[in-house]
Write an enzyme that holds these catalytic residues in place. Structure first.
Site, PDB file in Angstrom:
ATOM      1  N   GLN A 716      -0.097  24.672 -14.312  1.00 12.84           N
ATOM      2  CA  GLN A 716      -0.952  24.837 -13.141  1.00 12.84           C
ATOM      3  C   GLN A 716      -0.167  24.667 -11.856  1.00 12.84           C
ATOM      4  OE1 GLN A 716      -4.255  25.923 -13.162  1.00 12.84           O
ATOM      5  NE2 GLN A 716      -3.456  26.310 -15.202  1.00 12.84           N
ATOM      6  N   HIS A 719       1.200  27.789 -10.064  1.00  7.22           N
ATOM      7  CA  HIS A 719       0.330  28.749  -9.386  1.00  7.22           C
ATOM      8  C   HIS A 719       0.641  28.825  -7.901  1.00  7.22           C
ATOM      9  CE1 HIS A 719      -2.492  30.504 -12.188  1.00  7.22           C
ATOM     10  NE2 HIS A 719      -2.635  29.345 -12.803  1.00  7.22           N
ATOM     11  N   GLU A 785     -11.035  21.477 -12.302  1.00  5.52           N
ATOM     12  CA  GLU A 785     -11.231  22.847 -12.779  1.00  5.52           C
ATOM     13  C   GLU A 785     -10.903  22.912 -14.268  1.00  5.52           C
ATOM     14  OE1 GLU A 785      -9.441  27.350 -11.934  1.00  5.52           O
ATOM     15  OE2 GLU A 785      -8.305  25.568 -11.319  1.00  5.52           O
ATOM     16  N   HIS A 786      -9.751  22.388 -14.650  1.00  3.53           N
ATOM     17  CA  HIS A 786      -9.321  22.331 -16.043  1.00  3.53           C
ATOM     18  C   HIS A 786      -9.128  20.874 -16.454  1.00  3.53           C
ATOM     19  CE1 HIS A 786      -7.577  26.179 -14.432  1.00  3.53           C
ATOM     20  NE2 HIS A 786      -8.202  26.656 -15.497  1.00  3.53           N
ATOM     21  N   ASP A 819      -6.644  30.541 -20.213  1.00  6.67           N
ATOM     22  CA  ASP A 819      -6.331  31.505 -19.151  1.00  6.67           C
ATOM     23  C   ASP A 819      -6.276  32.928 -19.679  1.00  6.67           C
ATOM     24  OD1 ASP A 819      -6.279  29.974 -16.918  1.00  6.67           O
ATOM     25  OD2 ASP A 819      -4.101  29.757 -16.806  1.00  6.67           O
ATOM     26  N   HIS A 878     -55.216  32.560  -1.205  1.00  2.67           N
ATOM     27  CA  HIS A 878     -54.772  32.191  -2.553  1.00  2.67           C
ATOM     28  C   HIS A 878     -55.987  31.717  -3.375  1.00  2.67           C
ATOM     29  CE1 HIS A 878     -50.766  32.319  -0.840  1.00  2.67           C
ATOM     30  NE2 HIS A 878     -50.202  31.956  -2.006  1.00  2.67           N
TER      31      HIS A 878
END
Length: 894
Positions: A716, A719, A785-786, A819, A878
């Site tokens: 990661q 990235h 996230e992970h 991934d 109504h």
């Protein structure tokens, strides 16, 4: 006093003394040819003539050196101000020099001592210093030679003035190495002077040398910016004639005296003459007229102008003759538009990170800045004179940014230092904006004191919960206002101008200038999908696994519930008809993202799938993305990225299909664009989730393999520098953590993207915990996230997860499989949004519609409750909608 060492300086051959009290009512110095063409200016300054001194400096800085005698100026600050305004040197007294020595920004070489003591004694005192010496009103100039000889070869400059100095006396002083100060009114450009006149040509040529047998002087002709126009020869005759006529006049070895441009019309206006450091090359600075200097009618003998000089010529020409209504005419005629373009390009330069992008954006900014200058009659020469003026300043600004810009970019002005308060020993750092550029070799980011790549380490048993929460903070992103300010005009432009704007942005940002259409329509040519068999096989395997997992998520049949007798409530799913899938480009090719978005859209049954991805500079997409688009049945691919691609899909253009929902990850500009269009009711488009940089949290205990843990962290970190990775250990001692850190360093150093990794590691941390409960609590607080569980009985620990985008269980489940090929989706919530959002799934591509079906009995059963609540809310229509039906049932006895 700024450090300065004795050295040979490049000084004017003489100084011309002027009466400063008459300036500027008299003719400006730049128009007094005897003063402007050669030498320097000398003037005595008093408190009453300070304004005139500053006026002279404003008019001459960067073009004519000015030397000022300030021995009559009592205030030291006034002397400093004169140096700051551009005085080449100031002549000071014994009493003044001590105070000026204390000003650290004044170089000693800019001070000239006018001694009150015997000149010979003063010369001895100056030995080893960088102060120049001023010998004033010398009665007998012939005595100067002895003083100069006494001072030796390494002496500083010596300036000499003498009453009734003749031309021969001035020349003798110059030949002995002094700089004579002559009276300006004595100077003449004439070839035959009167008895008391001094010829400028003679003074200029005093120390001139030639290494040629014919005595000709090599001459370099330049423009006012110092750019060479050509190489010629001169002699005493041609130099004198050039000074007399104010034109470029040289010596031709074939024709003798050569008045440049007499026959061609390409003549030169003389600006200035001086010699190089060795006095064997003359430089003539000239303003070229006509076609150019060269006989081939080019700007110089080395060809046409390049760079800024060429741009200036082009803009000056277009200012004179731009067609009415043309873009250039608009720029020159619409100051508001031009200012907007300057601000736009300045913002884009601030955002640029790579060497290529910075060069391109700087070029764009210079273009529009020079356009503004040209419109106002300002030249590059004027700009460079201002730069020269700034280069000699001795007063230092604080360097603060102006209020709005300081606030916008998060700059702390003044002497404020970054916040480094500590919480129980843990630094509470000001959150720094995450950078997206790789770290250079000289940057210490991500390195420990030993130069090894290492995350910061904290033991939770020794820190307070508040301190640990502080270190878990993610690196901040750019200011929302700043991002929105960049993105909003792009969205509006694409909305208004459609394909034309979209193409322009693709040409600009992706450099794909050959692109003529912003869309590639299906069916896609086979030639755009040429891939190695192993790549096709990998994509096909991943495609099938993703399809299986997402197909299992499809609602098999509508949900039906009888809430009361005669009342059936149901819910059924329908695909979103038109979806836009954003597939990033940038630092990596991402066909996996096209799979993660395209396959669920296909499984859900979306009728129109539009993929947007930035093309390469050649205008083409990577074949992997085209192949995936083909497999998932995409109707088109938008060849664009960033906010412009999002806007095109949100509003539609002539070629781009308008979509109902936009999904997919991207940088901060893409995220901001998605949020803006989703809040615009005229766009009528939704988005999947906000997103940020990639992140992973790994929980490891004593059963974990250090190499596996390090590899997951790095997968990661690579990235980008704005990514963050967190390691939480359970029950590991320092030796166990060190094993992981050693693996991390060794593996990182072998990665091609190590400079990106270091940026991410610089704001990543290791937390040492004692128990599984504590580790899971910290993980749920962070909401990664992970989440990777490399611990004993990882499946059991999974039940403790409350906040995470996707969980990877056990030693044999690296995040990489998620991934690419396992089947789960990798488009996940980041930046803590896993507390509120799910990752992309089949449900992201459908909407659920509910249905109610009542029988008459059902209405009777629930009608009373409905009417009572409508009455409470005072919604009479109504209530009546039920009452009318119940009355009808009663009337018809049903």
């Amino acid at each position: 006093m700024a450090p300065s060492h004795p050295k040979v300086e490049h000084l004017p051959p003489y100084l011309a003394a002027i009466d400063i009290s008459q300036y500027p009512s008299s003719t400006p110095i730049s128009q007094q040819k005897e003063l402007a063409y050669a030498g320097g200016i000398f003037a005595n300054v008093s408190p009453s003539s300070l304004d005139q001194a500053f006026a002279i400096l404003r008019d001459t800085v960067g073009s004519i050196p000015v030397f000022l005698d300030v021995t009559q100026v009592p205030e030291q600050q006034d002397v400093v101000d004169l140096l700051d305004a551009g005085a080449a040197k100031v002549f000071v007294s014994d009493s003044q020099i001590g105070g000026l020595q204390e000003v650290s920004t004044i170089a000693a070489s800019r001070l000239v001592l006018r001694p009150s003591a015997n000149a010979s004694k003063t010369a001895s005192a100056l030995d080893g210093t960088s102060y120049a010496l001023y010998l004033q009103n010398v009665v007998d100039p012939t005595t100067v030679g002895g003083i100069l000889q006494q001072m030796g070869k390494g002496r500083p400059p010596v300036f000499v003035s003498s009453t009734n100095l003749s031309e021969e006396g001035a020349l003798k002083l110059a030949r002995e190495g002094a700089v004579p100060i002559v009276q300006a009114h004595q100077l003449t450009l004439a070839g035959r002077p009167t008895d008391d006149e001094l010829r400028v040509a003679s003074l200029l040529l005093t120390r001139a040398k030639s290494d040629r047998s014919d005595g000709l002087i090599t001459t370099l002709v330049t423009d006012e910016r110092g750019i060479a126009l050509g190489l010629v020869y001169s002699n005493e005759e041609s130099i004198a004639e050039s000074l007399r006529s104010g034109r470029g006049v040289y010596h031709s070895r074939k024709r003798g005296l050569w008045r440049k441009g007499d026959t061609s019309g390409d003549w030169q206006e003389l600006v200035r003459m001086d010699f190089d450091c060795d006095d064997d090359c003359l430089r003539v600075v000239a303003r070229q007229q006509g076609h150019g200097f060269c006989h081939l009618q080019t700007a110089s003998c080395f060809g046409e102008h390049r760079g800024l000089s060429k741009l200036q010529k082009t803009l000056q020409s277009r200012k004179r003759s731009a067609p009415e209504g043309s873009y250039t005419a608009r720029l020159f005629g619409d100051s508001k538009m031009l200012n907007a373009k300057i601000m736009e390009e300045a913002a884009e330069l601030c955002e640029a990170t790579s060497k290529e992008d910075i060069a391109a954006e700087a070029a764009d900014l210079l273009y529009f800045a020079l356009t503004k200058a040209t419109a106002a009659g300002v030249t590059l020469e004027d700009i460079e004179r201002n730069l020269d003026a700034k280069s000699v300043k001795v007063k230092r600004r604080k360097g603060d940014a102006k209020g709005p810009y300081a606030e916008k970019f998060g700059v702390a002005n003044g002497n404020a230092a970054p916040t480094t308060n500590s919480t129980n020993g843990v630094p509470k750092e000001t959150i720094r904006e995450a950078e997206s550029k790789p770290k250079g070799k000289d940057d210490s980011a991500g390195l420990n004191a030993s130069g090894r790549i290492q995350m910061r380490r904290f033991d939770t048993t020794r820190e307070s919960p508040e301190a640990i929460e502080e270190v878990l903070k993610r690196p901040s992103q750019r200011s929302t206002d700043r991002i929105m300010g960049i993105v909003q005009p792009i969205i509006k432009d694409v909305q208004a101008r459609g394909d034309k704007a979209l193409l322009e942005y693709t040409h600009k940002f992706e450099k794909a200038t050959s692109l003529t259409s912003p869309v590639l329509k299906a069916p896609f040519p086979q030639s755009l999908m040429q891939l190695p068999p192993e790549t096709i096989s990998a994509i096909d395997i991943s495609y099938e696994n993703i399809r299986k997992f997402h197909a299992a998520q499809v609602d098999k049949k509508p949900l039906e519930v009888e809430t009361m007798p005669g009342i059936i409530c149901s819910r059924f799913a329908r695909p979103i008809e038109r979806v836009g899938l954003y597939v990033p480009g940038g630092t990596a090719v991402l066909p996996s993202t096209a799979l993660m978005l395209g396959v669920p859209a296909m499984v859900a049954g979306c009728k129109k799938i539009v993929i947007a991805s930035p093309p390469r500079a050649d205008g083409k997409l990577t074949p992997e993305i085209v192949y995936v688009a083909h497999k998932v049945g995409a109707e088109s691919i938008v060849l664009a990225g960033g906010a412009q691609a999002v806007a095109a899909m949100a509003y539609g253009t002539e070629s781009v299909t308008k979509v109902d929902k936009i999904l997919g990850p991207g940088n901060q500009f893409v995220t901001a664009a998605k949020m803006l269009v989703s809040n615009d009711t005229t766009a009528n488009v939704s988005i999947d989730m906000p997103a940020g940089p990639s992140e992973v949290l790994v929980i490891a205990d004593s059963t974990a393999n250090p190499a596996f843990v390090a590899s997951d962290l790095l997968s990661q970190a690579e990235h980008g520098t704005d990514s963050q990775v967190i390691l939480i250990t359970i029950g590991l001692d320092n030796e166990g953590v060190q094993a992981i850190e050693d693996e991390l360093h060794n593996q990182a150093m072998a990665l091609p993207r190590v400079d990106l990794v270091r940026g991410a590691i610089s704001h990543s941390v290791t937390l040492m915990t004692a128990t599984l409960d504590e580790a899971m609590a910290l993980s749920n607080l962070y909401a990664p996230e992970h989440l990777i569980l490399q611990i004993a009985d990882a499946l059991k620990a999974r039940e403790m997860v409350t906040n995470a985008g996707s969980v990877f269980v056990g030693d044999w489940t690296p995040e990489s499989v998620g991934d690419y090929s396992a089947g789960v989706n990798h488009s996940l919530p980041t930046y803590g949004y896993a507390r509120q959002y799910s990752g992309v799934n089949t449900g992201s591509f459908v909407k659920h519609i509910t249905s109610s079906h009542l029988t008459a009995q059902g209405l009777r059963n629930v009608g009373g409750a409905v009417m009572q609540l409508a009455k409470v809310e005072e919604l009479e229509a109504h209530r009546r909608a039920v009452e009318i039906r119940l009355e009808w049932l009663d009337k018809n006895q049903q």
